[in-house]
Design an enzyme around this catalytic site. Structure first.
Site, PDB file in Angstrom:
ATOM      1  N   PHE A   1      21.438  16.858  72.673  1.00  0.00           N
ATOM      2  CA  PHE A   1      21.756  17.849  71.970  1.00  0.00           C
ATOM      3  C   PHE A   1      21.463  17.710  70.754  1.00  0.00           C
ATOM      4  O   PHE A   1      20.761  18.515  70.056  1.00  0.00           O
ATOM      5  CB  PHE A   1      23.635  17.524  72.063  1.00  0.00           C
ATOM      6  CG  PHE A   1      23.709  19.775  70.888  1.00  0.00           C
ATOM      7  CD1 PHE A   1      23.636  20.194  71.585  1.00  0.00           C
ATOM      8  CD2 PHE A   1      24.253  19.065  69.771  1.00  0.00           C
ATOM      9  CE1 PHE A   1      23.949  21.686  70.440  1.00  0.00           C
ATOM     10  CE2 PHE A   1      24.176  20.440  68.484  1.00  0.00           C
ATOM     11  CZ  PHE A   1      24.141  21.676  68.918  1.00  0.00           C
ATOM     12  N   GLU A   2      21.177  16.233  70.511  1.00  0.00           N
ATOM     13  CA  GLU A   2      20.161  15.421  69.445  1.00  0.00           C
ATOM     14  C   GLU A   2      18.962  15.504  69.368  1.00  0.00           C
ATOM     15  O   GLU A   2      18.276  15.635  68.250  1.00  0.00           O
ATOM     16  CB  GLU A   2      21.022  14.706  68.855  1.00  0.00           C
ATOM     17  CG  GLU A   2      22.540  14.331  68.887  1.00  0.00           C
ATOM     18  CD  GLU A   2      23.391  14.606  69.411  1.00  0.00           C
ATOM     19  OE1 GLU A   2      23.630  13.956  70.515  1.00  0.00           O
ATOM     20  OE2 GLU A   2      24.550  15.250  68.859  1.00  0.00           O
TER      21      GLU A   2
ATOM     22  N   ARG B   1      14.229  12.653  90.283  1.00  0.00           N
ATOM     23  CA  ARG B   1      13.590  13.149  89.690  1.00  0.00           C
ATOM     24  C   ARG B   1      13.172  11.610  88.062  1.00  0.00           C
ATOM     25  O   ARG B   1      12.441  12.423  87.602  1.00  0.00           O
ATOM     26  CB  ARG B   1      14.271  14.378  88.796  1.00  0.00           C
ATOM     27  CG  ARG B   1      14.120  15.314  89.490  1.00  0.00           C
ATOM     28  CD  ARG B   1      14.639  16.088  89.523  1.00  0.00           C
ATOM     29  NE  ARG B   1      14.840  17.797  90.154  1.00  0.00           N
ATOM     30  CZ  ARG B   1      15.492  18.058  91.358  1.00  0.00           C
ATOM     31  NH1 ARG B   1      16.001  16.791  92.114  1.00  0.00           N
ATOM     32  NH2 ARG B   1      15.590  19.229  92.218  1.00  0.00           N
TER      33      ARG B   1
ATOM     34  N   VAL C   1      20.868  16.327  81.777  1.00  0.00           N
ATOM     35  CA  VAL C   1      21.997  17.149  81.136  1.00  0.00           C
ATOM     36  C   VAL C   1      22.646  17.223  82.681  1.00  0.00           C
ATOM     37  O   VAL C   1      21.679  17.430  83.780  1.00  0.00           O
ATOM     38  CB  VAL C   1      21.590  18.330  80.846  1.00  0.00           C
ATOM     39  CG1 VAL C   1      23.549  18.418  80.628  1.00  0.00           C
ATOM     40  CG2 VAL C   1      21.393  17.899  78.956  1.00  0.00           C
ATOM     41  N   ILE C   2      23.749  16.783  83.308  1.00  0.00           N
ATOM     42  CA  ILE C   2      25.005  16.995  84.746  1.00  0.00           C
ATOM     43  C   ILE C   2      25.516  17.408  84.646  1.00  0.00           C
ATOM     44  O   ILE C   2      26.126  17.096  83.765  1.00  0.00           O
ATOM     45  CB  ILE C   2      24.611  15.030  85.433  1.00  0.00           C
ATOM     46  CG1 ILE C   2      23.477  14.661  85.291  1.00  0.00           C
ATOM     47  CG2 ILE C   2      24.949  15.338  86.900  1.00  0.00           C
ATOM     48  CD1 ILE C   2      23.843  13.236  85.974  1.00  0.00           C
TER      49      ILE C   2
ATOM     50  N   HIS D   1      30.290  22.216  79.417  1.00  0.00           N
ATOM     51  CA  HIS D   1      29.366  22.547  78.060  1.00  0.00           C
ATOM     52  C   HIS D   1      27.608  22.904  78.812  1.00  0.00           C
ATOM     53  O   HIS D   1      27.257  22.713  77.874  1.00  0.00           O
ATOM     54  CB  HIS D   1      29.314  22.603  76.965  1.00  0.00           C
ATOM     55  CG  HIS D   1      30.869  21.984  76.552  1.00  0.00           C
ATOM     56  ND1 HIS D   1      31.485  23.513  76.556  1.00  0.00           N
ATOM     57  CD2 HIS D   1      31.282  20.984  75.729  1.00  0.00           C
ATOM     58  CE1 HIS D   1      32.664  23.178  75.658  1.00  0.00           C
ATOM     59  NE2 HIS D   1      32.524  21.970  75.493  1.00  0.00           N
TER      60      HIS D   1
HETATM   61  N1  INI Z   1      24.861  15.391  76.859  1.00  0.00           N
HETATM   62  C1  INI Z   1      23.913  14.263  77.753  1.00  0.00           C
HETATM   63  O1  INI Z   1      22.729  14.448  77.347  1.00  0.00           O
HETATM   64  N2  INI Z   1      23.635  14.672  78.999  1.00  0.00           N
HETATM   65  C2  INI Z   1      25.457  15.203  79.435  1.00  0.00           C
HETATM   66  O2  INI Z   1      25.483  15.368  80.746  1.00  0.00           O
HETATM   67  C3  INI Z   1      25.664  15.777  78.435  1.00  0.00           C
HETATM   68  N3  INI Z   1      27.304  16.099  78.817  1.00  0.00           N
HETATM   69  O3  INI Z   1      27.291  15.989  79.769  1.00  0.00           O
HETATM   70  O4  INI Z   1      28.425  16.656  78.260  1.00  0.00           O
HETATM   71  C4  INI Z   1      25.532  15.368  76.902  1.00  0.00           C
HETATM   72  N4  INI Z   1      26.818  15.608  76.441  1.00  0.00           N
HETATM   73  C5  INI Z   1      26.167  15.452  74.542  1.00  0.00           C
HETATM   74  C6  INI Z   1      25.800  16.117  74.244  1.00  0.00           C
HETATM   75  O5  INI Z   1      24.419  15.704  74.094  1.00  0.00           O
HETATM   76  C7  INI Z   1      25.541  15.121  72.383  1.00  0.00           C
HETATM   77  O6  INI Z   1      25.363  14.333  72.204  1.00  0.00           O
HETATM   78  C8  INI Z   1      27.456  15.638  71.627  1.00  0.00           C
HETATM   79  O7  INI Z   1      27.626  17.023  72.081  1.00  0.00           O
HETATM   80  C9  INI Z   1      27.149  15.458  69.906  1.00  0.00           C
HETATM   81  O8  INI Z   1      26.791  15.989  69.600  1.00  0.00           O
END
Ligand code: INI
Length: 266
Positions: free
Chosen positions: A169-170, A239, A193-194, A200
């Site tokens: 997300f960041e 992958r 992201v899995i 979410h």
């Molecule tokens: N972030 C990921 O990079 N991969 C994921 O699978 C994931 N899941 O599954 O939740 C994930 N969550 C964290 C998100 O990216 C943020 O870091 C967090 O919400 C804080 O902002």
């Protein structure tokens, strides 16, 4: 025209293996036939030096790919695929049923419609790779492959900045900060992201994809998308260096290609 049924079948196999599209066919009391369509066809007359020693000549998109298919099928080669003086790759086959020789060629460059394609040379370029720590088991492998892609194409390790963020997300926010410094020819965003890990999944995937695209468009700095979006860990492992290649490597090459294109189009 083939007289015998076996010859007819061998010729059908021959032309379809060479990539001709199968057109209409007919099967009547008095005759049987099949048409093979070529994308572009015509009758061309030519004379002069270096004409192929064949009864028929066809042009294809990529003679090397067609030659490989012809080898696999065990067709008889008169001459294997090679460069010729007029800028083409060419080979000659025996047409089954004693119907003569067929030369197959493709131009090395598409002179009908020249295209612009950047060289994958990163010598002297600077890059930043933003990596999510979430699922680091996967993202670290993507990171190594992305770094490897830049180094193999000429970049110095010292010219590759690595920035870590908590999760996928960041990635867009960090990518924006880095892109706005104006220091980098291109960036790569690396994450994984899995689906099973979060309720979410779709929200995160959409945000990251849209966000990275937006940052690239807003700043004009190319960003390779090295984010895996998978249903299971097994898919992610595949992958990240196993069966399906490594998305980090691909993303770095894509970013480099756009960076080179940007230099070329300036
Ligand atoms: N972030 C990921 O990079 N991969 C994921 O699978 C994931 N899941 O599954 O939740 C994930 N969550 C964290 C998100 O990216 C943020 O870091 C967090 O919400 C804080 O902002």
């Amino acid at each position: 025209m083939p007289g015998r049924k076996e010859d007819f079948q061998r010729l059908e196999e021959f032309f379809s293996a060479l990539g001709f599209a199968e057109g209409e066919s007919w099967q009547g009391k008095r005759s049987t036939g099949r048409k093979f369509n070529a994308f572009e066809s015509g009758v061309e007359l030519a004379k002069g030096e270096e004409m192929p020693a064949a009864d028929y000549v066809v042009e294809v998109d990529n003679a090397d790919i067609v030659a490989e298919a012809a080898h696999k099928k065990g067709f008889v080669f008169v001459s294997d695929v090679a460069d010729c003086s007029w800028g083409a790759r060419l080979f000659v086959l025996e047409i089954p049923a004693g119907l003569g020789k067929l030369a197959v060629f493709s131009y090395k460059q598409n002179w009908r419609q020249p295209t612009k394609e950047a060289q994958l040379d990163s010598t002297g370029m600077k890059f930043a790779i933003v990596v999510a720590r979430f699922n680091s088991f996967i993202t670290e492998r993507l990171l190594s492959a992305a770094t490897d892609a830049f180094v193999r194409t000429g970049a110095k390790l010292a010219d590759i900045e690595i920035v870590r963020v908590p999760g996928a997300f960041e990635l867009p926010t960090a990518a924006k900060m880095l892109a706005e410094t104006g220091k980098y020819n291109a960036l790569v965003a690396v994450g994984c992201v899995i689906r099973g890990d979060t309720a979410h999944y779709d929200v995160i995937v959409n945000e990251v994809t849209r966000g990275i695209g937006q940052v690239a468009l807003d700043t004009g700095v190319p960003i390779g998308f090295g984010v895996l979006t998978c249903d299971t860990l097994e898919q992610a492992i595949d992958r990240a260096g196993l069966k399906m290649g490594n998305k980090g490597f691909e993303a770095a090459l894509a970013a480099l290609e756009l960076a080179a294109l940007k230099q070329q189009t300036k």
